[in-house]
Design a protein around this motif. Structure first.
Motif, PDB file in Angstrom:
ATOM      1  N   ALA A  95      -5.114   9.507  -0.312  1.00  0.00           N
ATOM      2  CA  ALA A  95      -3.793   9.984  -0.747  1.00  0.00           C
ATOM      3  C   ALA A  95      -3.950  10.935  -1.930  1.00  0.00           C
ATOM      4  O   ALA A  95      -3.350  12.022  -1.972  1.00  0.00           O
ATOM      5  N   ALA A  96      -4.783  10.546  -2.896  1.00  0.00           N
ATOM      6  CA  ALA A  96      -4.969  11.368  -4.095  1.00  0.00           C
ATOM      7  C   ALA A  96      -5.658  12.686  -3.745  1.00  0.00           C
ATOM      8  O   ALA A  96      -5.242  13.755  -4.202  1.00  0.00           O
ATOM      9  N   SER A  98      -2.908   9.119   4.363  1.00  0.00           N
ATOM     10  CA  SER A  98      -3.457   7.910   3.743  1.00  0.00           C
ATOM     11  C   SER A  98      -3.044   6.660   4.521  1.00  0.00           C
ATOM     12  O   SER A  98      -3.810   5.706   4.631  1.00  0.00           O
ATOM     13  N   PHE A  99      -1.834   6.673   5.096  1.00  0.00           N
ATOM     14  CA  PHE A  99      -1.402   5.535   5.939  1.00  0.00           C
ATOM     15  C   PHE A  99      -2.339   5.373   7.128  1.00  0.00           C
ATOM     16  O   PHE A  99      -2.720   4.265   7.491  1.00  0.00           O
ATOM     17  N   MET A 115      -4.344  -1.443  -8.193  1.00  0.00           N
ATOM     18  CA  MET A 115      -4.073  -1.695  -6.781  1.00  0.00           C
ATOM     19  C   MET A 115      -5.241  -1.236  -5.914  1.00  0.00           C
ATOM     20  O   MET A 115      -5.584  -1.865  -4.905  1.00  0.00           O
ATOM     21  N   PHE A 145       0.825  -1.205   0.000  1.00  0.00           N
ATOM     22  CA  PHE A 145       0.000   0.000   0.000  1.00  0.00           C
ATOM     23  C   PHE A 145       0.864   1.262   0.000  1.00  0.00           C
ATOM     24  O   PHE A 145       0.508   2.272  -0.616  1.00  0.00           O
ATOM     25  N   ALA A 186      -0.083   7.507  -5.952  1.00  0.00           N
ATOM     26  CA  ALA A 186      -1.325   8.285  -6.032  1.00  0.00           C
ATOM     27  C   ALA A 186      -1.080   9.748  -5.652  1.00  0.00           C
ATOM     28  O   ALA A 186      -1.576  10.663  -6.303  1.00  0.00           O
ATOM     29  N   ALA A 187      -0.281   9.963  -4.587  1.00  0.00           N
ATOM     30  CA  ALA A 187      -0.016  11.328  -4.131  1.00  0.00           C
ATOM     31  C   ALA A 187       0.816  12.093  -5.151  1.00  0.00           C
ATOM     32  O   ALA A 187       0.692  13.311  -5.291  1.00  0.00           O
ATOM     33  N   TYR A 224      -5.694   4.045   5.939  1.00  0.00           N
ATOM     34  CA  TYR A 224      -5.534   2.640   5.555  1.00  0.00           C
ATOM     35  C   TYR A 224      -5.389   1.756   6.787  1.00  0.00           C
ATOM     36  O   TYR A 224      -6.043   0.722   6.912  1.00  0.00           O
ATOM     37  N   TYR A 278      -7.448  -0.722   0.549  1.00  0.00           N
ATOM     38  CA  TYR A 278      -6.612  -0.028  -0.433  1.00  0.00           C
ATOM     39  C   TYR A 278      -7.375   1.120  -1.091  1.00  0.00           C
ATOM     40  O   TYR A 278      -6.818   2.181  -1.344  1.00  0.00           O
ATOM     41  N   GLY A 311      -7.821   4.202   1.179  1.00  0.00           N
ATOM     42  CA  GLY A 311      -6.467   4.722   1.435  1.00  0.00           C
ATOM     43  C   GLY A 311      -5.909   5.465   0.243  1.00  0.00           C
ATOM     44  O   GLY A 311      -5.384   6.580   0.366  1.00  0.00           O
ATOM     45  N   ILE A 312      -6.046   4.874  -0.925  1.00  0.00           N
ATOM     46  CA  ILE A 312      -5.478   5.491  -2.126  1.00  0.00           C
ATOM     47  C   ILE A 312      -6.291   6.718  -2.536  1.00  0.00           C
ATOM     48  O   ILE A 312      -5.731   7.734  -2.960  1.00  0.00           O
ATOM     49  N   ALA A 350       0.088   4.414  -2.347  1.00  0.00           N
ATOM     50  CA  ALA A 350      -0.233   5.733  -1.812  1.00  0.00           C
ATOM     51  C   ALA A 350       0.720   6.785  -2.354  1.00  0.00           C
ATOM     52  O   ALA A 350       0.317   7.902  -2.699  1.00  0.00           O
ATOM     53  N   ILE A 385       0.684  11.181   1.944  1.00  0.00           N
ATOM     54  CA  ILE A 385       1.073   9.792   2.223  1.00  0.00           C
ATOM     55  C   ILE A 385       0.793   9.445   3.685  1.00  0.00           C
ATOM     56  O   ILE A 385       0.217   8.393   3.991  1.00  0.00           O
ATOM     57  N   ALA A 402      -1.832  12.670  -8.453  1.00  0.00           N
ATOM     58  CA  ALA A 402      -3.077  13.442  -8.345  1.00  0.00           C
ATOM     59  C   ALA A 402      -2.944  14.921  -8.754  1.00  0.00           C
ATOM     60  O   ALA A 402      -3.754  15.405  -9.545  1.00  0.00           O
ATOM     61  N   VAL A 413      -1.539   2.435 -10.089  1.00  0.00           N
ATOM     62  CA  VAL A 413      -2.364   2.677  -8.907  1.00  0.00           C
ATOM     63  C   VAL A 413      -3.779   2.124  -9.047  1.00  0.00           C
ATOM     64  O   VAL A 413      -4.299   1.517  -8.102  1.00  0.00           O
ATOM     65  N   VAL A 414      -4.405   2.326 -10.203  1.00  0.00           N
ATOM     66  CA  VAL A 414      -5.823   1.974 -10.344  1.00  0.00           C
ATOM     67  C   VAL A 414      -6.085   0.488 -10.049  1.00  0.00           C
ATOM     68  O   VAL A 414      -6.973   0.178  -9.252  1.00  0.00           O
TER      69      VAL A 414
END
Lengths: 240, 107
Positions: free
Chosen positions: B76-77, B93-94, B53, A173, A180-181, B97, B69, B72-73, A177, B90, A184, B50-51
């Motif tokens: 993050a986005a 998001s951790f 995942m 993960f 994604a960060a 998650y 996931y 969480g993702i 993450a 990050i 975006a 990413v998608v």
């Protein structure tokens, strides 16, 4: 070399390491799993670790040991390695404009260390903050990924047996993450958003494809969509 | 099979592909359209990583609440989009998650 440039180089190197830390967490379980798989496939400890030292490419190493374990002929193994790594040529091309003026003594080793993770981190940095002194930043990211990969390969090799549940811990993960960060904020421009959506759709549809071809096809679909949308927006602007 | 020969070939191919464009340095200038195309490599590749995942972490599509996931993702986005701060995104998001996976939904 003045002490000041020396310390700014060290600062850049450390920033490269720091920005790569989440990727290290994400890659760790794969390093361990690779080590255990390599031993299970019949590689000696030395060749298993040697593969991480010399090849340093997660996906190809995984496929490589399974092919070696199955006694696959060398040309097939090498052709597979080539196809699995094709996407790295895209990374090489994307980073060239930033690295054009660096010496070959920089470009060869940095190319050797060019993984998905380092590409994501380094490209993001250069695009948002410029590439001045970027070799040191890239080196920092590379050494962090390399040291991490070797460390966890050695751990996997010394365990020599698979750890049940390691793949399901969800440490990957950290990688998702971070990707994604990074991606975006780039999607505020419509063509880039279109590129991301197209790539995401193709990646979902192509999940079963071998040799990481899903990733390659998704990248090409994304780039093509971005270009077409950009062209279209420009034409509309001219017509208005 | 000679394992060291196998590994040497893999090493050569991998480094040659990674160096394919970088090694040319100043001797290679891309046409304008290619420069524009390369701008889309990062959003395309990162989304392609990413998608799947987020939507199918175990290989099959999983839109259930047990898939940590996805939230969480998404977080993050969203945080990165709003704040532009990668590290903040990050870390947040951790937390999401971790709570989702080990806090909110035990067992």
């Amino acid at each position: 070399m003045s002490p000041q440039t020396c310390s700014s180089r060290r600062a850049l190197l450390l920033e490269g390491v720091r920005d790569t830390v989440p990727m290290l967490v994400g890659a760790a379980p794969f390093g361990v799993i690779f080590g255990t798989l390599a031993i299970a496939a019949g590689l000696s400890s030395a060749t298993a670790i040697g593969m991480s030292v010399l090849v340093f490419a997660g996906s190809s190493q995984f496929i490589g040991v399974s092919l070696i374990g199955a006694g696959t002929a060398l040309p097939v193994l090498w052709l597979t390695t080539f196809v699995v790594n094709l996407r790295h040529a895209l990374y090489s091309a994307t980073l060239l404009p930033f690295a054009r003026d660096w010496s070959l003594a920089w470009r060869w080793p940095l190319a050797f260390w060019l993984t998905d993770e380092t590409f994501a981190v380094v490209e993001h940095r250069f695009r948002t903050k410029g590439a001045a002194g970027g070799q040191w930043y890239w080196l920092g990211s590379s050494l962090a990924m390399y040291g991490n990969w070797l460390l966890w390969t050695v751990v996997g090799v010394s365990l020599g047996q698979s750890l049940p549940g390691l793949a399901n811990l969800g440490l990957d993960f950290a990688m998702g993450a971070t990707f994604a960060a990074i991606v975006a904020p780039q999607l505020k421009h419509r063509p880039a958003l279109g590129a991301a959506v197209a790539a995401g759709v193709v990646a979902m549809l192509g999940r079963g494809l071998p040799y990481k071809l899903d990733l390659m096809l998704a990248a090409l679909a994304g780039v093509l969509s971005g270009l077409l949308l950009e062209q279209w927006a420009r034409r509309k602007e001219q017509a208005a | 099979m000679n394992h060291w020969l196998a590994i040497s070939g893999m090493m050569l191919l991998t480094v040659l592909i990674r160096a394919s464009f970088l090694v040319f340095g100043q001797r290679l200038a891309f046409p304008e359209w290619l420069n524009r195309a390369l701008h889309y490599v990062p959003p395309a590749v990162l989304s392609a990583l990413v998608v799947p995942m987020a939507l199918a972490p175990a290989g099959t599509v999983d839109l259930s609440l047990r898939n940590a996931y996805l939230p969480g993702i998404l977080v993050a986005a969203l945080v990165a989009w709003k704040s532009g701060k990668t590290l903040l995104a990050i870390v947040v998001s951790f937390v999401v998650y971790g709570l989702w996976r080990w806090g909110l939904l035990p067992g």
